[in-house]
Design a protein around this motif. Structure first.
Motif, PDB file in Angstrom:
ATOM      1  N   HIS A  45      16.427 -95.083  37.640  1.00  0.00           N
ATOM      2  CA  HIS A  45      15.720 -93.796  37.588  1.00  0.00           C
ATOM      3  C   HIS A  45      14.618 -93.742  38.653  1.00  0.00           C
ATOM      4  O   HIS A  45      13.443 -93.936  38.371  1.00  0.00           O
ATOM      5  N   HIS A  77      17.260 -85.266  40.976  1.00  0.00           N
ATOM      6  CA  HIS A  77      17.629 -84.128  40.139  1.00  0.00           C
ATOM      7  C   HIS A  77      18.812 -83.390  40.752  1.00  0.00           C
ATOM      8  O   HIS A  77      18.874 -83.229  41.971  1.00  0.00           O
ATOM      9  N   GLU A 100      20.013 -87.169  37.939  1.00  0.00           N
ATOM     10  CA  GLU A 100      19.301 -86.777  36.724  1.00  0.00           C
ATOM     11  C   GLU A 100      19.616 -85.304  36.490  1.00  0.00           C
ATOM     12  O   GLU A 100      19.274 -84.449  37.304  1.00  0.00           O
ATOM     13  N   HIS A 107      16.641 -84.234  29.716  1.00  0.00           N
ATOM     14  CA  HIS A 107      17.260 -84.728  30.951  1.00  0.00           C
ATOM     15  C   HIS A 107      18.194 -85.902  30.658  1.00  0.00           C
ATOM     16  O   HIS A 107      17.919 -86.707  29.771  1.00  0.00           O
ATOM     17  N   HIS A 142      13.582 -90.254  29.551  1.00  0.00           N
ATOM     18  CA  HIS A 142      12.273 -90.054  28.909  1.00  0.00           C
ATOM     19  C   HIS A 142      12.379 -89.343  27.553  1.00  0.00           C
ATOM     20  O   HIS A 142      11.816 -88.259  27.369  1.00  0.00           O
ATOM     21  N   ASP A 224      11.304 -93.985  36.735  1.00  0.00           N
ATOM     22  CA  ASP A 224      11.055 -92.571  37.030  1.00  0.00           C
ATOM     23  C   ASP A 224      10.066 -92.458  38.187  1.00  0.00           C
ATOM     24  O   ASP A 224       9.139 -91.643  38.156  1.00  0.00           O
TER      25      ASP A 224
HETATM   26 ZN   LIG Z   1      13.298 -86.108  33.999  1.00  0.00          ZN
END
Ligand SMILES: [Zn+2]
Ligand SMILES: [Zn+2]
Length: 564
Positions: A45, A77, A100, A107, A142, A224
């Motif tokens: 991620h 994304h 993602e 998500h 998340h 992330d």
């Molecule tokens: Zn996200």
């Protein structure tokens, strides 16, 4: 004179405060014991400047190399319609390209899938179904985000994994003083300062422990990483007022990582990317907070009868169970063994042995270090379960019960009461065409290419009152290309409330069977399930959730029936 003393005193106090605030240096670990080897490590991620990250892929991989990692899973994304980059070794680091994907329920990190033939979006259950059809795995991103719009809301979908830890979520729920402490000490011990923001995320771990009683769900710690933080809103990576490159990718990658327990890499990018993804899918993965000490090796095995398996695997119960943990851990570490989320054994140091009666369960290991940050403290090492006497397979295709009673709505002949509804700039047509043993419905659509048109096409069939006596809608369908069709139920009166269920169709004719109970409201104000007694229309809708603007095509439908 006094002024000078005053200044010195301020500096001295500041130094003392800083020293007190400074997080501990990472722990020295003993060499790995017998049977332990340094694991293959990487991060999952990560955003690059293709979406909301700050650096190109190559720079991100260089940062990972500096942090001592072997692989990076980039998840910009997107809707998966961009063909993923092929796996590649760059600067000695394996690059794996995932995505993602935003769904209505949060998500999803999607790995290992091929280019999607249409945008993946809509309800999580549909996106996960598509990810699986395209050969990939789906990981809830998340799930415990303090921001409701980012939080995961669909725990019934057959996930392959979830992020038990997400650095981007973690800092969002911190107290101001912890944030200040992290900021002040970041220049001196960056990964350790970032780790100050971590906690043991109890609700997510509880949720995970519940899921692993159904099937295998792999937990991973997710970076992330964006390497940016908003200037005005403090932390929003999307802040329009601008953002700073903080924390850097390298420091994020030094904070924590995921380690593969039984995987070796060959140097061939394709093979290795497959191995990494398979290891994650198979639960042969654990997370380590390297800022506290690392990289740490972990081995977790269990035997029953004549079989021995390791972390992530299933083991049939064939007599008493023996569980064994080896960890590259200091003497004051605490190993805790959990069964279905409840602690069943603890041990100090680097070894744990536990004999269990023939008690099935998902057994997993956490290792704690004294002084770890967080309330409650974040586990230093968190492993995936061994599934003893439990199912490991993800029920991607739940058992189908064939209906016994039918009522036919359309089979042959004229379209009584059917009509077309559409946005102003879209086009549609309905025809009967000859087919084996009668006729079929041919639905043709061309949805408009203008966003402002809110493009859609709906083929509307009257529902009969008998619907209330049935449980499902069954029909046969095929389309000229892979697509999703939104089947909708609409109630009479007023604006007409709608409930929908998206179905996949392609050029292979198939029987579509949707349960009314699985329909979800189109508007959040509707009752959660359709009120069948009030339904007066059944709609087959093509909209822009899963269809590109300006797309066209045709669908053949036949044998539309209520069923129970
Ligand atoms: Zn996200
Ligand atoms: Zn993200």
């Amino acid at each position: 004179m006094f002024r000078l003393f005053g200044r010195l005193a301020v500096v001295a106090v500041a130094a003392v405060v800083l020293l007190a605030a400074l997080p501990s240096a990472p722990r020295e670990l003993p060499p790995p014991g017998e049977g332990l080897k340094t694991p293959v490590r990487g991060v999952i991620h990560v955003h690059t400047n293709r979406s909301d990250g700050t650096a190109p892929v190559d720079d991100v991989l260089r940062a990972a190399g500096r942090a001592g990692l072997q692989f990076v899973i980039v998840t910009d994304h997107g809707d998966a319609t961009r063909a993923p980059d092929l796996p590649d070794y760059r600067n000695g680091v394996l690059y794996i390209d995932g995505a993602e994907i935003s769904t209505r329920n949060g998500h999803i990190v999607a790995l290992g899938l091929s280019k999607a033939p249409y945008p993946l979006a809509g309800e999580a259950r549909d996106v996960v179904e598509d990810i699986h059809r395209l050969g990939g795995i789906a990981i809830a991103a998340h799930p415990g985000s303090p921001k409701p719009e980012l939080r995961w809301t669909d725990w019934d979908t057959p996930l392959d994994g979830l992020e038990w830890l997400n650095a981007d979520s973690e800092w969002r729920d911190e107290q101001a003083w912890t944030l200040a402490r992290a900021l002040v000490t970041y220049p001196f011990r960056p990964p350790q300062a970032l780790a100050l923001l971590l906690d043991r995320p109890e609700p997510i771990l509880r949720q995970w422990d519940a899921l692993t009683q159904q099937h295998r769900v792999s937990a991973v710690a997710a970076s992330d990483a964006h390497a940016r933080i908003g200037v005005r809103s403090f932390g929003e990576p999307y802040d329009s007022a601008g953002s700073r490159h903080f924390p850097s990718y390298t420091n994020s990658f030094r904070e924590f990582s995921i380690a593969l327990s039984d995987t070796t890499l060959t140097g061939t990018a394709d093979t290795d990317a497959r191995r990494v993804i398979d290891a994650i899918r198979g639960g042969h993965v654990y997370s380590t907070i390297d800022a506290l000490g690392g990289p740490a090796a972990l081995r977790f095995v269990a035997s029953s009868g004549s079989r021995t398996v390791s972390m992530g695997d299933g083991l049939p119960v064939a007599g008493p169970i023996h569980l064994h943990v080896d960890a590259q851990a200091p003497n004051d570490a605490t190993i805790t063994l959990f069964r279905d989320g409840a602690s069943v054994a603890t041990a100090r140091g680097s070894r744990l042995d536990h004999d269990a009666p023939e008690a099935p369960g998902a057994y997993r290991v956490e290792i704690g270090l004294p002084g770890a940050p967080g309330m409650p403290p974040v586990p230093w090492v968190l492993g995936n379960p061994l599934y003893i006497g439990r199912n490991v397979d993800n029920p991607i295709n739940p058992p189908h019960v064939a209906p016994r009673n039918f009522m036919t709505l359309y089979d042959n002949g004229p379209l009584r009461g059917w009509r077309i509804e559409k946005s102003a700039a879209s086009d549609a047509a309905m025809d009967m065409i000859g087919a084996l043993g009668g006729t079929q419905l041919l639905l043709r659509f061309a949805i408009s290419g203008t966003e402002a048109d809110s493009p859609y096409v709906g083929f509307v069939m009257p529902a009969t009152a008998a619907i209330a006596m049935y449980e499902r809608l069954v029909f046969t369908a095929r389309a000229d290309r892979p697509m999703r069709l939104s089947v909708q139920l609409r109630s009479s009166g007023g604006e007409g409330e709608r409930w929908r269920r998206s179905v996949y169709i392609d050029s292979m004719p198939r029987t579509v069977d949707v349960a009314f109970n699985d329909f979800r409201p189109v508007d959040s104000t509707s009752t959660p399930r359709p009120e069948l007694a009030k339904i007066d229309s059944i709609l087959f809708v093509v909209d822009t959730i899963n269809n590109k603007l300006g797309s066209n095509g045709q669908i053949q439908v036949d044998d539309i029936r209520y069923a129970r």
